[in-house]
Design a protein around this motif. Structure first.
Motif, PDB file in Angstrom:
ATOM      1  N   UNK A 315       0.848  -1.197   0.000  1.00 33.44           N
ATOM      2  CA  UNK A 315       0.000   0.000   0.000  1.00 33.44           C
ATOM      3  C   UNK A 315       0.884   1.248   0.000  1.00 33.44           C
ATOM      4  N   UNK A 316       0.611   2.162  -0.921  1.00 33.43           N
ATOM      5  CA  UNK A 316       1.401   3.391  -0.970  1.00 33.43           C
ATOM      6  C   UNK A 316       0.769   4.421  -0.035  1.00 33.43           C
ATOM      7  N   UNK A 317       1.531   4.893   0.969  1.00 34.61           N
ATOM      8  CA  UNK A 317       1.008   5.893   1.908  1.00 34.61           C
ATOM      9  C   UNK A 317       0.887   7.244   1.214  1.00 34.61           C
ATOM     10  N   UNK A 318       1.734   7.479   0.201  1.00 41.46           N
ATOM     11  CA  UNK A 318       1.655   8.771  -0.489  1.00 41.46           C
ATOM     12  C   UNK A 318       0.480   8.788  -1.470  1.00 41.46           C
ATOM     13  N   UNK A 319       0.277   7.667  -2.195  1.00 41.73           N
ATOM     14  CA  UNK A 319      -0.828   7.642  -3.169  1.00 41.73           C
ATOM     15  C   UNK A 319      -2.126   7.147  -2.523  1.00 41.73           C
ATOM     16  N   UNK A 320      -2.061   6.696  -1.283  1.00 38.77           N
ATOM     17  CA  UNK A 320      -3.222   6.165  -0.551  1.00 38.77           C
ATOM     18  C   UNK A 320      -3.942   5.054  -1.311  1.00 38.77           C
ATOM     19  N   UNK A 321      -3.168   4.175  -1.893  1.00 35.26           N
ATOM     20  CA  UNK A 321      -3.804   3.029  -2.558  1.00 35.26           C
ATOM     21  C   UNK A 321      -2.805   1.869  -2.724  1.00 35.26           C
ATOM     22  N   UNK A 322      -3.361   0.704  -3.011  1.00 34.58           N
ATOM     23  CA  UNK A 322      -2.499  -0.455  -3.281  1.00 34.58           C
ATOM     24  C   UNK A 322      -1.908  -0.265  -4.672  1.00 34.58           C
ATOM     25  N   UNK A 323      -0.575  -0.282  -4.765  1.00 36.82           N
ATOM     26  CA  UNK A 323       0.058  -0.031  -6.069  1.00 36.82           C
ATOM     27  C   UNK A 323       0.822  -1.239  -6.600  1.00 36.82           C
ATOM     28  N   UNK A 324       1.219  -2.112  -5.672  1.00 40.96           N
ATOM     29  CA  UNK A 324       2.033  -3.260  -6.087  1.00 40.96           C
ATOM     30  C   UNK A 324       1.592  -4.497  -5.324  1.00 40.96           C
ATOM     31  N   UNK A 518       7.391   9.024   7.483  1.00 41.94           N
ATOM     32  CA  UNK A 518       7.551   9.318   6.055  1.00 41.94           C
ATOM     33  C   UNK A 518       7.801   8.073   5.212  1.00 41.94           C
ATOM     34  N   UNK A 519       7.491   6.891   5.761  1.00 43.12           N
ATOM     35  CA  UNK A 519       7.651   5.649   4.984  1.00 43.12           C
ATOM     36  C   UNK A 519       6.745   5.705   3.741  1.00 43.12           C
ATOM     37  N   UNK A 520       7.201   5.137   2.650  1.00 47.38           N
ATOM     38  CA  UNK A 520       6.441   5.253   1.393  1.00 47.38           C
ATOM     39  C   UNK A 520       5.401   4.159   1.218  1.00 47.38           C
ATOM     40  N   UNK A 521       5.792   2.933   1.512  1.00 46.81           N
ATOM     41  CA  UNK A 521       4.865   1.818   1.267  1.00 46.81           C
ATOM     42  C   UNK A 521       4.784   0.902   2.488  1.00 46.81           C
ATOM     43  N   UNK A 522       3.622   0.264   2.632  1.00 48.80           N
ATOM     44  CA  UNK A 522       3.371  -0.607   3.774  1.00 48.80           C
ATOM     45  C   UNK A 522       2.987  -1.992   3.259  1.00 48.80           C
ATOM     46  N   UNK A 523       3.543  -3.015   3.876  1.00 50.88           N
ATOM     47  CA  UNK A 523       3.175  -4.394   3.512  1.00 50.88           C
ATOM     48  C   UNK A 523       3.070  -5.186   4.814  1.00 50.88           C
TER      49      UNK A 523
END
Ligand code: C2E
Ligand code: CA
Ligand code: CA
Length: 551
Positions: A315-324, A518-523
């Motif tokens: 999940x991208x915290x910056x784009x607020x959506x699942x990207x990968x 400021x982490x970019x993505x969460x898994x």
């Protein structure tokens, strides 16, 4: 060919025997004749035979033995200009003695030459070390000595990793020089009382006297550290990594061949598991046997398409959506049930199946990505690479081929490579990563924080994403040390223009802290566990629905 002349002595001995036999027959046929007459007859016959034999012997000496000697001497005495006299018996005997002495000399010289040849085959011509056969003798005498004194010693089998590749790519001369330099380095690390030999190809064996497993492990570590320094051969700078197997006498075996067998067994374990060195361990044999049968079943599973990929969202915290998504291997074995992916990878790496397995993973994941894209779901897909994949010269072309097969956008592919794999052979990793980077494929450093690399080193590599290992993330809500590590890693990674993924996020608190850092993505399980493709896409749609409603 010279035909031997019929010997006169034979003729006369034959006559004697026939005469004696005739006498006996006569006695048998006419027992009534007076014995005195008979005995006189027999005696005179014997006398005639004996005289005959003597003259026959003289004749033989002169003609049958003397002639060849004369011929020999005639040939050999070309400097003798005087007309050669027929030899008398007095001169013949010394000549025969001379010949016998010459024969003795030739025989002795032949013997010495043979001994020299034998000795040469006892040492290896490239390294000058004892060869396998001499080593076996030495091992046996150490065993005899140590059996008597009830002492222990260790045997190390050392093998050079990827030596064949060096030989094939740089030529045999360079290969020989490396072997020579390797033997020098090994010898310099040993005491005078130790024995080192080259058993064949790139195999060395070392006897460490009065040394137990622990002491031998220290020596193995010393060897590995020393071999961390490159070898310089002609214009090449080469890193030559050894694998070492250790067995102890008499703990593991009390005969030379058994001890060698056990040290070799440990060597294979070290090789297959990239351990550097391993000590023989009876309890591990069972696991190895299981691995061998598992490997053949894994081969069938790859060929029969009986493996599965599960997908876990990022999940991208910056784009607020699942990207990968990350594609993770799953194998439900018909008898053994679920087999953890780490174990599958281990088996694949030690059996050479890692290449077809990774190809299967890459093809399945890329096809899946394309399939979703065609349905309007635009997601990047990440696959994991093993350290062995980086050593595969065909890796790039295989990935290229699959991408063109599926007409994928390379930017939607992410290759996750562990920090440890990148550090194993940094030069090689850099070369492959640069090519992949030029192809616009994204590279992620996996399990960051578990290896020894510094971000300063990683700056030189064309990587896009850094995944903080889940061991630092899982306790983030309670552990301030982990929090400090994660904070500094995120800051440094951002300074290097890398996006940061935190894996192993299991709760809202960790999620919030990572967001604040400021982490970019969460898994992690908090978002979703890895799911089969169908389930994943259902989850994905409902997650997006839920997000929309809560927005
Ligand atoms: P990895 O690459 O670090 O993959 C992430 C692992 O963390 C996965 O374990 C995943 O299920 C687990 N995980 C994700 N979120 C959480 C969480 O919140 N908490 C906890 N406790 N665990 C979480 P998995 O699927 O068991 O895979 C284990 C390892 O096996 C992977 O670690 C990867 O190194 C390797 N692996 C899996 N599939 C492949 C593959 O296709 N090729 C290669 N070379 N390695 C693979
Ligand atoms: Ca991974
Ligand atoms: Ca990981």
């Amino acid at each position: 060919m010279i035909k031997p002349a019929p010997s006169m002595s034979l003729i006369f001995s034959g006559t004697t025997t026939i005469a004696s036999l005739a006498g006996l027959v006569y006695v048998a046929l006419y027992p009534e004749l007076p014995h005195a007459l008979l005995l006189t007859g027999l005696f005179s016959l014997l006398l005639v035979s004996a005289l005959g034999s003597y003259f026959a012997f003289q004749h033989a000496i002169r003609n049958e033995i003397g002639k060849p000697i004369d011929n020999l001497l005639k040939k050999n005495s070309s400097s003798d200009s005087s007309p050669r006299q027929m030899m008398t018996e007095e001169t013949r005997i010394p000549q025969i003695k001379k010949l016998l002495a010459a024969y003795d000399t030739i025989h002795r010289e032949l013997h010495e030459t043979k001994a020299l040849l034998d000795n040469n085959s006892m040492s290896d011509s490239i390294t000058g070390l004892p060869s396998r056969s001499l080593f076996k003798d030495r091992l046996q005498s150490v065993i005899t000595e140590y059996q008597r004194n009830r002492k222990n010693f260790s045997l190390l089998c050392v093998d050079i990793n990827r030596f064949k590749e060096i030989n094939d790519s740089l030529g045999q001369d360079i290969g020989d020089t490396i072997l020579h330099d390797v033997s020098k380095r090994l010898s310099n690390l040993l005491r005078d009382m130790d024995t080192i030999a080259r058993l064949g190809d790139d195999e060395f064996a070392i006897i460490l006297k009065d040394t137990d497993i622990e002491g031998a492990s220290n020596v193995a570590e010393k060897i590995l550290v020393n071999f961390g320094m490159p070898f310089f051969v002609e214009n090449h700078q080469l890193l030559v990594g050894p694998s070492i197997g250790i067995a102890e006498f008499p703990l593991h075996a009390n005969s030379g061949s058994k001890l060698l067998q056990k040290a070799n067994y440990a060597l294979n374990i070290a090789k297959n598991n990239h351990l550097g060195f391993a000590c023989y361990d009876e309890s591990k044999i069972h696991d190895q046997v299981i691995d061998i049968s598992l490997a053949s079943e894994l081969r069938d599973a790859i060929n029969g398409n009986n493996l599965q990929l599960f997908y876990q969202p990022k999940f991208s915290l910056t784009a607020s959506k699942v990207v990968e998504v990350e594609a993770l291997l799953r194998w439900i074995h018909p008898d053994r049930g679920f087999i953890p992916p780490d174990q599958i990878i281990n088996v694949a790496e030690s059996s050479g199946l890692i290449h077809p397995l990774t190809e299967w993973v890459a093809r399945t994941a890329i096809q899946q990505q394309k399939h979703w894209e065609e349905k309007g779901v635009d997601l990047g897909v990440a696959i994991n690479l093993s350290v062995y994949n980086l050593q595969n010269p065909h890796l790039i072309s295989i990935i290229q081929f699959i991408m063109s097969e599926c007409e994928t956008n390379p930017e939607r592919l992410i290759l996750e490579i562990t920090e440890g794999a990148m550090m194993r052979n940094p030069e090689q990793a850099k070369e492959i990563l640069s090519t992949l980077d030029k192809m616009n494929i994204k590279i992620a450093i996996d399990d960051f924080g578990t290896g020894y690399s510094s971000l300063a080193y990683l700056k030189n590599l064309p990587v896009d994403e850094l995944k903080i290992d889940r061991s630092f993330v899982m306790n983030l809500k309670d552990d301030d040390n982990d929090l400090a590590i994660v904070r500094s890693t995120i800051d440094l990674a951002h300074n290097l223009d890398l996006s940061v993924v935190a894996e192993g996020v299991e709760n809202q608190e960790s999620w919030d802290k990572l967001h604040a850092l400021g982490c970019d993505l969460i898994q992690g399980y908090y978002l979703s566990k890895p799911l089969p493709a169908e389930e994943f896409i259902n989850w994905y749609h409902s997650y997006n629905e839920g997000n929309k409603q809560s927005a």
